[in-house]
Design a protein around this motif. Sequence first.
Motif, PDB file in Angstrom:
ATOM      1  N   LEU A   1       0.810  -1.213   0.000  1.00 37.62           N
ATOM      2  CA  LEU A   1       0.000   0.000   0.000  1.00 37.62           C
ATOM      3  C   LEU A   1       0.847   1.269   0.000  1.00 37.62           C
ATOM      4  O   LEU A   1       0.337   2.354  -0.285  1.00 37.62           O
ATOM      5  N   SER A   2       2.112   1.144   0.357  1.00 37.97           N
ATOM      6  CA  SER A   2       3.003   2.301   0.405  1.00 37.97           C
ATOM      7  C   SER A   2       4.441   1.803   0.395  1.00 37.97           C
ATOM      8  O   SER A   2       4.692   0.597   0.490  1.00 37.97           O
ATOM      9  N   PHE A   3       5.378   2.733   0.284  1.00 36.13           N
ATOM     10  CA  PHE A   3       6.780   2.351   0.425  1.00 36.13           C
ATOM     11  C   PHE A   3       7.545   3.483   1.102  1.00 36.13           C
ATOM     12  O   PHE A   3       7.147   4.646   1.079  1.00 36.13           O
TER      13      PHE A   3
ATOM     14  N   GLU B   1      21.804  14.508   0.956  1.00 38.35           N
ATOM     15  CA  GLU B   1      21.742  15.807   0.286  1.00 38.35           C
ATOM     16  C   GLU B   1      22.652  15.767  -0.930  1.00 38.35           C
ATOM     17  O   GLU B   1      23.416  14.823  -1.129  1.00 38.35           O
ATOM     18  N   GLY B   2      22.590  16.798  -1.756  1.00 41.79           N
ATOM     19  CA  GLY B   2      23.412  16.820  -2.960  1.00 41.79           C
ATOM     20  C   GLY B   2      22.675  16.252  -4.157  1.00 41.79           C
ATOM     21  O   GLY B   2      21.524  15.793  -4.064  1.00 41.79           O
ATOM     22  N   LYS B   3      23.342  16.234  -5.301  1.00 39.82           N
ATOM     23  CA  LYS B   3      22.701  15.873  -6.560  1.00 39.82           C
ATOM     24  C   LYS B   3      22.222  14.419  -6.589  1.00 39.82           C
ATOM     25  O   LYS B   3      21.125  14.118  -7.043  1.00 39.82           O
ATOM     26  N   ILE B   4      23.057  13.504  -6.111  1.00 40.52           N
ATOM     27  CA  ILE B   4      22.685  12.081  -6.178  1.00 40.52           C
ATOM     28  C   ILE B   4      21.484  11.807  -5.291  1.00 40.52           C
ATOM     29  O   ILE B   4      20.530  11.126  -5.704  1.00 40.52           O
ATOM     30  N   ALA B   5      21.502  12.344  -4.066  1.00 39.73           N
ATOM     31  CA  ALA B   5      20.365  12.160  -3.170  1.00 39.73           C
ATOM     32  C   ALA B   5      19.102  12.787  -3.750  1.00 39.73           C
ATOM     33  O   ALA B   5      18.010  12.214  -3.655  1.00 39.73           O
ATOM     34  N   SER B   6      19.234  13.948  -4.391  1.00 40.44           N
ATOM     35  CA  SER B   6      18.078  14.613  -5.007  1.00 40.44           C
ATOM     36  C   SER B   6      17.482  13.758  -6.117  1.00 40.44           C
ATOM     37  O   SER B   6      16.250  13.682  -6.265  1.00 40.44           O
ATOM     38  N   GLN B   7      18.338  13.106  -6.888  1.00 43.55           N
ATOM     39  CA  GLN B   7      17.853  12.224  -7.958  1.00 43.55           C
ATOM     40  C   GLN B   7      17.060  11.048  -7.381  1.00 43.55           C
ATOM     41  O   GLN B   7      16.026  10.654  -7.920  1.00 43.55           O
ATOM     42  N   ILE B   8      17.538  10.512  -6.261  1.00 42.32           N
ATOM     43  CA  ILE B   8      16.829   9.400  -5.606  1.00 42.32           C
ATOM     44  C   ILE B   8      15.461   9.865  -5.112  1.00 42.32           C
ATOM     45  O   ILE B   8      14.440   9.178  -5.313  1.00 42.32           O
ATOM     46  N   HIS B   9      15.399  11.047  -4.516  1.00 41.52           N
ATOM     47  CA  HIS B   9      14.125  11.577  -4.022  1.00 41.52           C
ATOM     48  C   HIS B   9      13.176  11.886  -5.185  1.00 41.52           C
ATOM     49  O   HIS B   9      11.958  11.684  -5.056  1.00 41.52           O
ATOM     50  N   ASP B  10      13.700  12.365  -6.281  1.00 36.54           N
ATOM     51  CA  ASP B  10      12.860  12.622  -7.466  1.00 36.54           C
ATOM     52  C   ASP B  10      12.250  11.326  -7.972  1.00 36.54           C
ATOM     53  O   ASP B  10      11.064  11.289  -8.355  1.00 36.54           O
TER      54      ASP B  10
ATOM     55  N   ARG C   1       5.680   7.248  -6.397  1.00 38.07           N
ATOM     56  CA  ARG C   1       4.430   7.387  -5.629  1.00 38.07           C
ATOM     57  C   ARG C   1       3.299   7.865  -6.531  1.00 38.07           C
ATOM     58  O   ARG C   1       2.156   7.417  -6.396  1.00 38.07           O
ATOM     59  N   GLN C   2       3.591   8.771  -7.449  1.00 37.77           N
ATOM     60  CA  GLN C   2       2.574   9.265  -8.368  1.00 37.77           C
ATOM     61  C   GLN C   2       2.108   8.177  -9.327  1.00 37.77           C
ATOM     62  O   GLN C   2       0.913   8.051  -9.631  1.00 37.77           O
ATOM     63  N   LYS C   3       3.055   7.354  -9.796  1.00 36.08           N
ATOM     64  CA  LYS C   3       2.721   6.357 -10.823  1.00 36.08           C
ATOM     65  C   LYS C   3       2.089   5.095 -10.247  1.00 36.08           C
ATOM     66  O   LYS C   3       1.162   4.533 -10.835  1.00 36.08           O
ATOM     67  N   TYR C   4       2.575   4.645  -9.076  1.00 30.92           N
ATOM     68  CA  TYR C   4       2.207   3.308  -8.612  1.00 30.92           C
ATOM     69  C   TYR C   4       1.410   3.291  -7.305  1.00 30.92           C
ATOM     70  O   TYR C   4       0.832   2.268  -6.958  1.00 30.92           O
ATOM     71  N   PHE C   5       1.366   4.418  -6.588  1.00 27.88           N
ATOM     72  CA  PHE C   5       0.703   4.409  -5.281  1.00 27.88           C
ATOM     73  C   PHE C   5      -0.324   5.536  -5.139  1.00 27.88           C
ATOM     74  O   PHE C   5      -0.768   5.821  -4.029  1.00 27.88           O
ATOM     75  N   LYS C   6      -0.708   6.143  -6.246  1.00 30.48           N
ATOM     76  CA  LYS C   6      -1.569   7.324  -6.212  1.00 30.48           C
ATOM     77  C   LYS C   6      -2.881   7.080  -5.489  1.00 30.48           C
ATOM     78  O   LYS C   6      -3.358   7.924  -4.729  1.00 30.48           O
ATOM     79  N   ASP C   7      -3.499   5.942  -5.702  1.00 25.52           N
ATOM     80  CA  ASP C   7      -4.814   5.661  -5.128  1.00 25.52           C
ATOM     81  C   ASP C   7      -4.751   4.714  -3.938  1.00 25.52           C
ATOM     82  O   ASP C   7      -5.767   4.139  -3.538  1.00 25.52           O
ATOM     83  N   LYS C   8      -3.560   4.537  -3.373  1.00 19.37           N
ATOM     84  CA  LYS C   8      -3.415   3.624  -2.244  1.00 19.37           C
ATOM     85  C   LYS C   8      -3.251   4.415  -0.953  1.00 19.37           C
ATOM     86  O   LYS C   8      -2.673   5.503  -0.939  1.00 19.37           O
ATOM     87  N   LYS C   9      -3.754   3.857   0.128  1.00 23.28           N
ATOM     88  CA  LYS C   9      -3.685   4.543   1.423  1.00 23.28           C
ATOM     89  C   LYS C   9      -3.354   3.539   2.513  1.00 23.28           C
ATOM     90  O   LYS C   9      -3.986   2.495   2.627  1.00 23.28           O
ATOM     91  N   PHE C  10      -2.366   3.880   3.335  1.00 20.44           N
ATOM     92  CA  PHE C  10      -1.965   2.996   4.425  1.00 20.44           C
ATOM     93  C   PHE C  10      -2.789   3.334   5.662  1.00 20.44           C
ATOM     94  O   PHE C  10      -2.895   4.495   6.056  1.00 20.44           O
ATOM     95  N   PRO C  11      -3.406   2.335   6.305  1.00 15.39           N
ATOM     96  CA  PRO C  11      -4.323   2.607   7.414  1.00 15.39           C
ATOM     97  C   PRO C  11      -3.614   2.999   8.714  1.00 15.39           C
ATOM     98  O   PRO C  11      -2.437   2.704   8.912  1.00 15.39           O
ATOM     99  N   ILE C  12      -4.351   3.663   9.580  1.00 13.43           N
ATOM    100  CA  ILE C  12      -3.880   3.993  10.929  1.00 13.43           C
ATOM    101  C   ILE C  12      -4.349   2.891  11.873  1.00 13.43           C
ATOM    102  O   ILE C  12      -5.513   2.467  11.821  1.00 13.43           O
ATOM    103  N   LEU C  13      -3.462   2.406  12.723  1.00 13.08           N
ATOM    104  CA  LEU C  13      -3.823   1.300  13.610  1.00 13.08           C
ATOM    105  C   LEU C  13      -4.710   1.773  14.760  1.00 13.08           C
ATOM    106  O   LEU C  13      -4.704   2.935  15.153  1.00 13.08           O
ATOM    107  N   ASN C  14      -5.444   0.824  15.299  1.00 13.16           N
ATOM    108  CA  ASN C  14      -6.463   1.083  16.318  1.00 13.16           C
ATOM    109  C   ASN C  14      -5.847   1.114  17.725  1.00 13.16           C
ATOM    110  O   ASN C  14      -5.307   0.116  18.194  1.00 13.16           O
ATOM    111  N   LYS C  15      -5.940   2.248  18.394  1.00 13.88           N
ATOM    112  CA  LYS C  15      -5.424   2.382  19.765  1.00 13.88           C
ATOM    113  C   LYS C  15      -6.546   2.395  20.807  1.00 13.88           C
ATOM    114  O   LYS C  15      -6.270   2.547  21.997  1.00 13.88           O
ATOM    115  N   GLU C  16      -7.779   2.239  20.365  1.00 14.81           N
ATOM    116  CA  GLU C  16      -8.924   2.443  21.255  1.00 14.81           C
ATOM    117  C   GLU C  16      -9.318   1.209  22.054  1.00 14.81           C
ATOM    118  O   GLU C  16      -9.959   1.322  23.093  1.00 14.81           O
TER     119      GLU C  16
END
Length: 357
Positions: A258-260, A314-323, A329-344
């Motif tokens: 559902l996420s990464f 930080e720096g160019k290589i790290a920026s490329q990884i973040h890009d 996330r836009q291509k493969y996880f756009k409509d997916k949502k990770f749930p919040i666990l129940n603490k109640e």
Amino acid sequence: MSSDDYLKGRGAQKNTPNQFLQHVYEMREDFLEFCRLEGEEAENNKTQYIPIFPKTIVNKVDSPDVGMMFSMNPYQGCEHGCIYCYARNAHEYWGYSAGLDFERKILVKKSAPELLEAKIKHKNWKAQTIVMSGNTDCYQPAEQKFEITRKCLEVFLKYRHPVGIITKNALVLRDLDVLKELNAHRLVAVNISVTSLSEQTRRKLEPRTASIQKRLKTIQVLSENNIPVNAMLAPMIPGINSHELLPLAKTVAEHGALSFGFTVVRLNGAIGQIFTDWIKKAMPDRAEKVLHQIQDCHGGTINDSRFGLRNRGEGKIASQIHDMARLARQKYFKDKKFPILNKELHEQYKDGQMRLF
């Protein structure tokens, strides 16, 4: 170093000195040559399981950039042998090396289920997700023998308490029955680590972990049973697996994640020595290039202790990884949502059963 000298089945190729110990143990060349001529082993490469008796098992996580508040580790040390593992340094606090000792001397906390139960039954405890494997993998090979993780999951179920799991071992599917019961109350989430799609890379980086196909199958089976899975594509190591981020994200999404999440590798403490020694033996043709690219991500050093930056880089290589991550996330996880666990639910179950009055 010849291939005959390479210690197969282990990540680290040596024991680094323990910063807390006065004396240093060193294996000299003349001793190694003597052992070779005599046909003897210089040291025992077998895994040892050592019982320890901690007073507590749940740790409060003070680091602001880790993403968890509480963690617990049934084992210290990890036989998986991941060469980049940040947890290696913790082994020095027990009097061992962060190198081979981390993989061969596994400290076992058999009292973990009882300590956990006492913690979450305490009148002042308010339910917060406790993450199993904040440090070392709770489903490493030792779990097959001791079943401490399963017993802890049964405690979480008994007291209806939320739990997170981080692992790279398919052994988690052994406990699918307990996970399904926990999930029926929204009490569990599983993080599966997938570092590469290449078995050759996986075997070098993580010599005693489950195969990539087994991990992908684990994501699929958990997802088919509606158990939420987050894929940990970490760490991203420039020159080794960073180019795989997009295909990794696509593949884990196709298997039901559902996420990464991801981090940029950092080699803190003794891990810098261990990794540098390893890469010069395992990948001599690209060792210097990889080390320089890691330095480029951390202001000219392979280690980085700055909160917020240490795992992002930080720096160019790290920026490329973040890009690439944003695109994934836009291509493969756009409509997916990770749930919040129940603490109640937990407060009602502190005495082990639903309160009727």
